[in-house]
Design a protein around this motif. Sequence first.
Motif, PDB file in Angstrom:
ATOM      1  N   LEU A  22       0.863  -1.170   0.000  1.00  0.00           N
ATOM      2  CA  LEU A  22       0.000   0.000   0.000  1.00  0.00           C
ATOM      3  C   LEU A  22       0.908   1.231   0.000  1.00  0.00           C
ATOM      4  CD1 LEU A  22      -2.651  -1.163   2.594  1.00  0.00           C
ATOM      5  CD2 LEU A  22      -3.206  -0.266   0.321  1.00  0.00           C
ATOM      6  N   VAL A  61      -0.957  -0.663  -4.408  1.00  0.00           N
ATOM      7  CA  VAL A  61      -2.181   0.142  -4.416  1.00  0.00           C
ATOM      8  C   VAL A  61      -1.801   1.532  -3.913  1.00  0.00           C
ATOM      9  CG1 VAL A  61      -4.553   0.354  -3.624  1.00  0.00           C
ATOM     10  CG2 VAL A  61      -3.543  -1.920  -3.925  1.00  0.00           C
ATOM     11  N   ALA A 119      -2.433   5.882  -3.337  1.00  0.00           N
ATOM     12  CA  ALA A 119      -3.270   7.076  -3.242  1.00  0.00           C
ATOM     13  C   ALA A 119      -2.744   8.098  -4.243  1.00  0.00           C
ATOM     14  CB  ALA A 119      -3.219   7.642  -1.833  1.00  0.00           C
ATOM     15  N   ARG A 144      -8.712   1.298  -0.904  1.00  0.00           N
ATOM     16  CA  ARG A 144      -7.342   0.811  -1.055  1.00  0.00           C
ATOM     17  C   ARG A 144      -7.132  -0.488  -0.292  1.00  0.00           C
ATOM     18  NH1 ARG A 144      -3.544   5.118   0.956  1.00  0.00           N
ATOM     19  NH2 ARG A 144      -5.369   6.198   1.785  1.00  0.00           N
ATOM     20  N   THR A 159      -4.349   2.807  -8.711  1.00  0.00           N
ATOM     21  CA  THR A 159      -4.381   4.128  -8.080  1.00  0.00           C
ATOM     22  C   THR A 159      -5.827   4.494  -7.793  1.00  0.00           C
ATOM     23  OG1 THR A 159      -2.392   4.832  -9.273  1.00  0.00           O
ATOM     24  CG2 THR A 159      -3.757   6.554  -8.296  1.00  0.00           C
ATOM     25  N   VAL A 160      -6.111   4.832  -6.538  1.00  0.00           N
ATOM     26  CA  VAL A 160      -7.473   5.181  -6.115  1.00  0.00           C
ATOM     27  C   VAL A 160      -7.631   6.697  -6.142  1.00  0.00           C
ATOM     28  CG1 VAL A 160      -9.137   5.081  -4.217  1.00  0.00           C
ATOM     29  CG2 VAL A 160      -7.678   3.096  -4.720  1.00  0.00           C
TER      30      VAL A 160
END
Length: 356
Positions: A144, A156, A158, A294, A317-318
């Motif tokens: 993350l 993953v 942000a 995420r 990508t969130v």
Amino acid sequence: MARVTITQVAALAGVSVASASRALNGMIASAETVAKVREAAAELGYVADATAQSLKRGRTNQLAYAVADIGNPVYVEMMTAIERVVSSSGYRLVLSSTGTASSSVDVVRDLGRGYVDGMILSPLRVTDELLTALEDTPVPVVVLGRLQDGARLDTVRADSITAMRLVVDHLIAEGRRDIAFLNGPTDTTPGAFRRDGFATAAAAHPSVTTRSVDTEDFTIAAGYEAAHRVLREGRRPDAIVAANDLIAIGALRAAEDIGCTIPGDIAVTGIDNTELAAVVRPGLTSVDLGAEERGRVAAELLLARISEPARAAHTVTVAPSLFVRGSSVQTAGGGRHTASTVESADVDPGEGRAVG
């Protein structure tokens, strides 16, 4: 009290140890043998040795979630989403704390002990040593956060760059012209990307005055100290952009102690849109970086990697959303602003409302 063994169960049932093992593990055995073995196991209070069984299967049915600060509400939100996904697939979630870069390396290297079938890692700092450990890990790992280009791992992310643009554009639209950015340590991944995001967003508005202050940590105490200094020394800004909600809450407290009204004298915004953002008064305007999403995506990527080890690495990508509350607007008007839409609605100054 001594632990009952499968040898004792087999003796009471009058069968071989191999037959007892097959009966208890659902393998091929006659109905009569299964009945006798289960009856003997119940009578003796036999409990299967989970460690031995996992060694035989080559699986532990456990997954690890490793984060820098287990008390941070962002990590808790991610953990809840991860646990929801993995538990439905029969896994338990084991929590680990990695406060330093060396701790992250140690946690990854410990995967060689075989106590879990995979890990979701959210490191604050990504070092060459950590990357080497991740490449050598014997079980799948999903990260993350951001890794260097070319890293062959599922990640993953942000979008801190867009997040900063959303919040800076919002403050300028509200008439703010002197913005102070309170960041965390810039040697961390979130600190570096939020620094770059703020600089990029500010550069699009050359008539606006900006300044940046780095704090020692992403905490309320660090935010309070930095905001108190910024508001006391020299020219007072009319807005503070904090690198996360905890720093922002510290800034709210500092402004209150100094006697500043919010948002009259100064607007304050955060990043992460944790539950705290809606609890504080006035409600904190904050960018939601999709912590729950995420976590969910990371869990699904890990399960997919365990099921198919040779699959290509994925990076997801969130997208962020800005939730406007009373800490940055004079009225109850607010809502949810995304990268592509800016909409408004009547909003409780604490709770906010997601629209669009």
